[in-house]
Write a protein that holds these residues in place. Structure first.
Motif, mmCIF file in Angstrom:
data_model
loop_
_atom_site.group_PDB
_atom_site.id
_atom_site.type_symbol
_atom_site.label_atom_id
_atom_site.label_comp_id
_atom_site.label_asym_id
_atom_site.label_seq_id
_atom_site.Cartn_x
_atom_site.Cartn_y
_atom_site.Cartn_z
ATOM 1 N N UNK A 120 -13.416 -26.135 -47.318
ATOM 2 C CA UNK A 120 -13.399 -24.981 -46.404
ATOM 3 C C UNK A 120 -14.823 -24.418 -46.264
ATOM 4 N N UNK A 121 -15.403 -24.485 -45.050
ATOM 5 C CA UNK A 121 -16.822 -24.100 -44.906
ATOM 6 C C UNK A 121 -17.093 -22.621 -45.199
ATOM 7 N N UNK A 122 -16.045 -21.793 -45.176
ATOM 8 C CA UNK A 122 -16.269 -20.373 -45.516
ATOM 9 C C UNK A 122 -16.664 -20.219 -46.979
ATOM 10 N N UNK A 123 -16.291 -21.202 -47.787
ATOM 11 C CA UNK A 123 -16.610 -21.167 -49.224
ATOM 12 C C UNK A 123 -17.597 -22.296 -49.572
ATOM 13 N N UNK A 124 -18.575 -22.527 -48.679
ATOM 14 C CA UNK A 124 -19.528 -23.632 -48.890
ATOM 15 C C UNK A 124 -20.267 -23.459 -50.212
ATOM 16 N N UNK A 125 -20.562 -24.586 -50.852
ATOM 17 C CA UNK A 125 -21.261 -24.575 -52.138
ATOM 18 C C UNK A 125 -22.251 -25.729 -52.182
ATOM 19 N N UNK A 167 -18.087 -15.326 -50.280
ATOM 20 C CA UNK A 167 -19.318 -14.630 -50.669
ATOM 21 C C UNK A 167 -20.504 -15.523 -50.311
ATOM 22 N N UNK A 168 -21.485 -15.620 -51.185
ATOM 23 C CA UNK A 168 -22.659 -16.427 -50.863
ATOM 24 C C UNK A 168 -22.494 -17.848 -51.405
ATOM 25 N N UNK A 169 -23.298 -18.754 -50.864
ATOM 26 C CA UNK A 169 -23.266 -20.138 -51.339
ATOM 27 C C UNK A 169 -23.572 -20.195 -52.839
ATOM 28 N N UNK A 207 -7.172 -30.176 -42.594
ATOM 29 C CA UNK A 207 -7.733 -30.706 -41.350
ATOM 30 C C UNK A 207 -7.233 -29.945 -40.124
ATOM 31 N N UNK A 208 -6.021 -29.386 -40.239
ATOM 32 C CA UNK A 208 -5.470 -28.646 -39.110
ATOM 33 C C UNK A 208 -5.275 -27.167 -39.433
ATOM 34 N N UNK A 209 -5.148 -26.838 -40.705
ATOM 35 C CA UNK A 209 -4.780 -25.474 -41.075
ATOM 36 C C UNK A 209 -5.927 -24.594 -41.536
ATOM 37 N N UNK A 210 -7.113 -25.175 -41.783
ATOM 38 C CA UNK A 210 -8.238 -24.366 -42.240
ATOM 39 C C UNK A 210 -9.433 -24.655 -41.325
ATOM 40 N N UNK A 211 -9.809 -23.665 -40.543
ATOM 41 C CA UNK A 211 -10.825 -23.872 -39.509
ATOM 42 C C UNK A 211 -12.110 -24.457 -40.089
ATOM 43 N N UNK A 212 -12.626 -25.481 -39.421
ATOM 44 C CA UNK A 212 -13.907 -26.060 -39.818
ATOM 45 C C UNK A 212 -13.845 -26.997 -41.009
ATOM 46 N N UNK A 213 -12.628 -27.210 -41.539
ATOM 47 C CA UNK A 213 -12.533 -28.014 -42.759
ATOM 48 C C UNK A 213 -12.613 -29.519 -42.500
ATOM 49 N N UNK A 214 -12.456 -29.930 -41.244
ATOM 50 C CA UNK A 214 -12.479 -31.369 -40.958
ATOM 51 C C UNK A 214 -13.805 -31.974 -41.425
ATOM 52 N N UNK A 215 -14.906 -31.353 -40.993
ATOM 53 C CA UNK A 215 -16.205 -31.868 -41.427
ATOM 54 C C UNK A 215 -16.449 -31.542 -42.913
ATOM 55 N N UNK A 216 -15.970 -30.364 -43.339
ATOM 56 C CA UNK A 216 -16.142 -29.982 -44.745
ATOM 57 C C UNK A 216 -15.500 -30.993 -45.685
ATOM 58 N N UNK A 217 -14.289 -31.442 -45.350
ATOM 59 C CA UNK A 217 -13.588 -32.417 -46.205
ATOM 60 C C UNK A 217 -14.340 -33.752 -46.233
ATOM 61 N N UNK A 218 -14.894 -34.108 -45.074
ATOM 62 C CA UNK A 218 -15.653 -35.359 -45.004
ATOM 63 C C UNK A 218 -16.888 -35.295 -45.915
#
Ligand SMILES: [Zn+2]
Ligand SMILES: [Zn+2]
Length: 238
Positions: free
Chosen positions: A135-140, A109-111, A163-174
């Motif tokens: 996960x950047x789809x659920x950015x907060x 949904x929304x941030x 890092x490999x299974x959720x798109x865009x999460x590499x930077x999100x996790x960092x």
């Protein structure tokens, strides 16, 4: 640094995983883990265990062949008020409760809504661990939420599978890990194994943590005594 506990693992009980508890325990022992947290999905995920299953985990021994076992769950967040798909009495009975957002259950949904959701979860004393929140789809709002996690004694998971299974999460996790450093929020490193080969596999998460010089004393499962104290003392934190 040696991680001594895998804090997020699934077996065939989860409906989307492929190994048995015994196979996961044997792998944990072979890879030198001292603790295994068994954190099955609940039935909001198709084919996963119904809430009533979890009480049957009383048949799982506290330790098996030298590996200590935490009876846990990866509960689904059902809505942006932070409602979970597991009754409070079972959450309270379990040793280790992860709360996660899954797209099979709740659409991004929304941030502002994601932020409100994690703030509500931070106030739920039955939740121990914040599941894969990079996960950047659920950015907060990282500042607002990490401040709340710190105040309410929550643990943030750095999930190696993200890092490999959720798109865009590499930077999100960092970004999540950097915010944990800033707000002094303890973390655990986990595999989120859905197959026996992944039990105890943390490489991507550990490489990132080393890269940002994450302090080892904030990693709860990098030390057996620290992790044992955390398991014993959980939910008594402020
Ligand atoms: Zn998950
Ligand atoms: Zn999982």
């Amino acid at each position: 640094m040696k991680i001594i506990a895998d804090t997020h693992t699934h077996t065939i009980v989860s409906g989307d995983a492929h190994s048995t508890l015994l196979e996961n325990l044997q792998a944990a022992k072979a890879r030198g883990l001292q603790f295994l947290c068994v954190t099955e999905h609940v039935s909001s995920i198709p084919r996963a265990a119904p809430p009533a299953y979890f009480k049957s985990m009383c048949s799982i021994p506290r330790s098996y062949d030298g590996v200590q076992i935490a009876r846990g769950v990866e509960a689904n967040i059902l809505d942006y008020t932070g409602k979970l798909d597991m009754p409070d009495d079972i959450l309270d009975w379990l040793d280790w409760v992860i709360a996660s957002l899954h797209d099979l259950v709740i659409a991004p949904a929304t941030k502002a809504e994601h932020t409100a959701c994690w703030l509500a979860i931070s106030e739920n004393p039955l939740v121990d661990v914040i599941g894969h929140c990079g996960d950047p789809r659920y950015a907060f709002d990282l500042d607002e939420v990490m401040g709340a996690f710190h105040r309410h004694g929550k643990i943030v998971e750095i999930n190696s599978h993200s890092f490999t299974g959720r798109a865009g999460s590499r930077d999100g996790c960092r970004q999540v890990a950097l915010a944990c450093m800033k707000y002094d929020v303890p973390i655990v490193v986990s595999s989120d194994a859905h197959f026996v080969d992944h039990v105890g596999y943390f490489k991507e998460a550990l490489d990132m943590l080393e890269d940002i010089r994450f302090p080892e004393d904030l990693i709860l499962n990098a030390d057996a005594r620290r992790f044992e104290a955390c398991l014993r003392g959980k939910r008594t934190q402020p």
